[in-house]
Design a protein around this motif. Structure first.
Motif, PDB file in Angstrom:
ATOM      1  N   UNK A  48      -5.601  11.979 -19.410  1.00 43.35           N
ATOM      2  CA  UNK A  48      -4.602  11.424 -18.507  1.00 43.35           C
ATOM      3  C   UNK A  48      -3.675  10.425 -19.177  1.00 43.35           C
ATOM      4  N   UNK A  49      -3.726  10.340 -20.514  1.00 40.24           N
ATOM      5  CA  UNK A  49      -3.007   9.273 -21.219  1.00 40.24           C
ATOM      6  C   UNK A  49      -1.499   9.324 -21.012  1.00 40.24           C
ATOM      7  N   UNK A  50      -0.941  10.519 -20.910  1.00 40.62           N
ATOM      8  CA  UNK A  50       0.513  10.646 -20.809  1.00 40.62           C
ATOM      9  C   UNK A  50       0.985  10.938 -19.394  1.00 40.62           C
ATOM     10  N   UNK A  51       0.088  10.842 -18.419  1.00 39.34           N
ATOM     11  CA  UNK A  51       0.478  11.135 -17.049  1.00 39.34           C
ATOM     12  C   UNK A  51       1.068   9.906 -16.378  1.00 39.34           C
ATOM     13  N   UNK A  52       2.130  10.114 -15.641  1.00 38.32           N
ATOM     14  CA  UNK A  52       2.698   9.058 -14.822  1.00 38.32           C
ATOM     15  C   UNK A  52       1.918   9.024 -13.518  1.00 38.32           C
ATOM     16  N   UNK A  53       0.977   8.118 -13.429  1.00 38.79           N
ATOM     17  CA  UNK A  53       0.056   8.115 -12.297  1.00 38.79           C
ATOM     18  C   UNK A  53       0.716   7.660 -10.999  1.00 38.79           C
ATOM     19  N   UNK A  54       1.925   7.100 -11.102  1.00 39.38           N
ATOM     20  CA  UNK A  54       2.616   6.683  -9.884  1.00 39.38           C
ATOM     21  C   UNK A  54       3.247   7.852  -9.158  1.00 39.38           C
ATOM     22  N   UNK A  55       3.273   9.035  -9.781  1.00 41.31           N
ATOM     23  CA  UNK A  55       3.965  10.180  -9.198  1.00 41.31           C
ATOM     24  C   UNK A  55       3.040  11.168  -8.507  1.00 41.31           C
ATOM     25  N   UNK A  56       1.742  10.841  -8.397  1.00 38.58           N
ATOM     26  CA  UNK A  56       0.822  11.821  -7.850  1.00 38.58           C
ATOM     27  C   UNK A  56       0.996  12.037  -6.358  1.00 38.58           C
ATOM     28  N   UNK A  57       1.311  10.981  -5.611  1.00 39.93           N
ATOM     29  CA  UNK A  57       1.478  11.124  -4.175  1.00 39.93           C
ATOM     30  C   UNK A  57       2.594  10.213  -3.689  1.00 39.93           C
ATOM     31  N   UNK A  58       3.070  10.463  -2.489  1.00 37.12           N
ATOM     32  CA  UNK A  58       3.995   9.545  -1.851  1.00 37.12           C
ATOM     33  C   UNK A  58       3.169   8.546  -1.055  1.00 37.12           C
ATOM     34  N   UNK A  59       2.922   7.386  -1.635  1.00 36.63           N
ATOM     35  CA  UNK A  59       1.958   6.452  -1.059  1.00 36.63           C
ATOM     36  C   UNK A  59       2.368   5.934   0.311  1.00 36.63           C
ATOM     37  N   UNK A  60       3.685   5.682   0.478  1.00 39.72           N
ATOM     38  CA  UNK A  60       4.120   5.130   1.755  1.00 39.72           C
ATOM     39  C   UNK A  60       3.782   6.068   2.904  1.00 39.72           C
ATOM     40  N   UNK A  61       3.941   7.368   2.660  1.00 39.59           N
ATOM     41  CA  UNK A  61       3.624   8.348   3.700  1.00 39.59           C
ATOM     42  C   UNK A  61       2.127   8.406   3.952  1.00 39.59           C
ATOM     43  N   UNK A  62       1.334   8.157   2.918  1.00 41.20           N
ATOM     44  CA  UNK A  62      -0.115   8.247   3.060  1.00 41.20           C
ATOM     45  C   UNK A  62      -0.680   7.066   3.827  1.00 41.20           C
ATOM     46  N   UNK A  63      -0.097   5.886   3.652  1.00 44.61           N
ATOM     47  CA  UNK A  63      -0.768   4.661   4.097  1.00 44.61           C
ATOM     48  C   UNK A  63      -1.022   4.586   5.597  1.00 44.61           C
ATOM     49  N   UNK A  64      -0.037   4.970   6.427  1.00 42.85           N
ATOM     50  CA  UNK A  64      -0.230   4.862   7.874  1.00 42.85           C
ATOM     51  C   UNK A  64      -1.388   5.727   8.346  1.00 42.85           C
ATOM     52  N   UNK A  65      -1.427   6.961   7.890  1.00 39.91           N
ATOM     53  CA  UNK A  65      -2.493   7.850   8.329  1.00 39.91           C
ATOM     54  C   UNK A  65      -3.840   7.375   7.792  1.00 39.91           C
ATOM     55  N   UNK A  66      -3.832   6.869   6.570  1.00 42.33           N
ATOM     56  CA  UNK A  66      -5.075   6.383   5.977  1.00 42.33           C
ATOM     57  C   UNK A  66      -5.589   5.160   6.741  1.00 42.33           C
ATOM     58  N   UNK A  67      -4.695   4.267   7.107  1.00 40.13           N
ATOM     59  CA  UNK A  67      -5.144   3.083   7.843  1.00 40.13           C
ATOM     60  C   UNK A  67      -5.732   3.467   9.200  1.00 40.13           C
ATOM     61  N   UNK A  68      -5.100   4.421   9.887  1.00 38.05           N
ATOM     62  CA  UNK A  68      -5.650   4.879  11.162  1.00 38.05           C
ATOM     63  C   UNK A  68      -7.026   5.511  10.971  1.00 38.05           C
ATOM     64  N   UNK A  69      -7.174   6.267   9.888  1.00 42.61           N
ATOM     65  CA  UNK A  69      -8.481   6.843   9.573  1.00 42.61           C
ATOM     66  C   UNK A  69      -9.515   5.744   9.352  1.00 42.61           C
ATOM     67  N   UNK A  70      -9.161   4.741   8.557  1.00 37.37           N
ATOM     68  CA  UNK A  70     -10.130   3.694   8.249  1.00 37.37           C
ATOM     69  C   UNK A  70     -10.477   2.848   9.469  1.00 37.37           C
TER      70      UNK A  70
END
Length: 310
Positions: A48-70
């Motif tokens: 994973x050394x050369x991977x841009x790890x910030x590009x794996x997901x759209x975090x803002x879209x994930x957060x609301x649903x994740x918070x409701x799940x938690x």
């Protein structure tokens, strides 16, 4: 094994929705992951050394649903529920099948829902294992990468929802640490203000060891109990399976007061495994047919009984 030999899955369960939520949870964990990546087992991962790890997901879209799940998970993962879940696991029959059959079963139910990759679930499991293999890690660790998410089958074997299958894990029976994700959502848990469960140490004692801590029930705990009793995988592999979602511990250093000497070695193992859990996805499609013989041999090496009781 013929389909009739395996107990049917719940037909009304949406496996795609479960995996989509699981991916969003991973996205948030990638966002907050600040671990130093630790070859032997603990050397820095290379895949994973050369991977841009910030590009794996759209975090803002994930957060609301994740918070409701938690919020739901944090309100329902009580001591009472966890005792019931473990009792059900011990006494209720589910299915009998090989590890590869379990992978194929998961593949038919949780598939093609990830925007980061077009891979099937089996291809993703192989991808994780192959990343570990390419980095020259031990054979048992390669197998651990292959199977670490198979506990998601729990969703179709009597789970009450998504909240008791996926998500970050944490101890129950003591105070909920502020380093757990979205700690404010525990207010509705019946154990939050309990006279014993709500105290710092609760039903435990400092130095009692993580083996004696009851972690919130989900796919990690489920698979851990299966593998512990039916494989010859080493303690480090069991720790990787049991604790890979225990982010408050391995990422935020919470609950260190409960660790014994053995746990320090296990923590190193979990931290060494973490990059392969979060960052192994790519568009390189592994060939299932080419790799299957190698991994079938690997499975047989560590699972003496070919048919596993799930």
């Amino acid at each position: 094994m013929a389909p009739s030999a395996i107990e049917p899955f719940y037909s009304d369960r949406d496996g795609l929705a479960l995996e989509d939520l699981s991916d969003d949870i991973d996205a948030v964990n990638v966002l907050k992951d600040q671990l130093k990546k630790e070859k032997a087992m603990h050397e820095k991962s290379e895949f994973d050394a050369e991977k841009d790890k910030t590009q794996f997901r759209q975090y803002e879209e994930a957060c609301d649903r994740v918070k409701n799940f938690y919020r739901e998970q944090h309100e329902k993962q009580s001591v009472a529920y966890n005792l019931k879940a473990r009792n059900d696991f011990k006494f209720k029959s589910r299915a009998s099948m090989t590890i590869w059959e379990a992978m194929e079963k998961l593949n038919t139910l949780i598939d093609e829902s990830d925007p980061d990759t077009s891979l099937s679930q089996i291809e993703h499991l192989l991808q994780s294992a192959e990343a570990i293999r390419r980095d020259g890690k031990p054979r048992w660790m390669q197998l651990t990468g292959l199977i670490h998410d198979l506990g998601k089958l729990l969703f179709f074997y009597g789970a009450e929802g998504q909240w008791d299958v996926v998500g970050d894990t944490f101890p129950v029976g003591c105070a909920f640490d502020k380093r757990i994700i979205y700690p404010d959502t525990f207010n509705g848990n019946p154990d939050h203000d309990h006279d014993i469960y709500g105290t710092k140490y609760g039903i435990y004692t400092p130095g009692c060891g993580m083996d004696n801590i009851m972690l919130s029930w989900g796919h990690d705990e489920y698979l851990y109990h299966i593998v512990k009793d039916q494989s010859t995988l080493p303690a480090e592999a069991l720790a990787m399976i049991r604790y890979h979602s225990f982010y408050p511990w391995h990422s935020a250093s919470a609950y260190m007061e409960f660790m014994d000497e053995h746990d320090h070695k296990m923590l190193e193992a979990v931290r060494a495994f973490n990059p392969y859990d979060l960052y192994s996805k790519s568009d390189d499609v592994p060939s299932v047919e080419v790799l299957k013989p190698y991994y079938l041999e690997l499975i047989d090496e560590f699972f003496p009984n070919k048919v596993i009781k799930w």
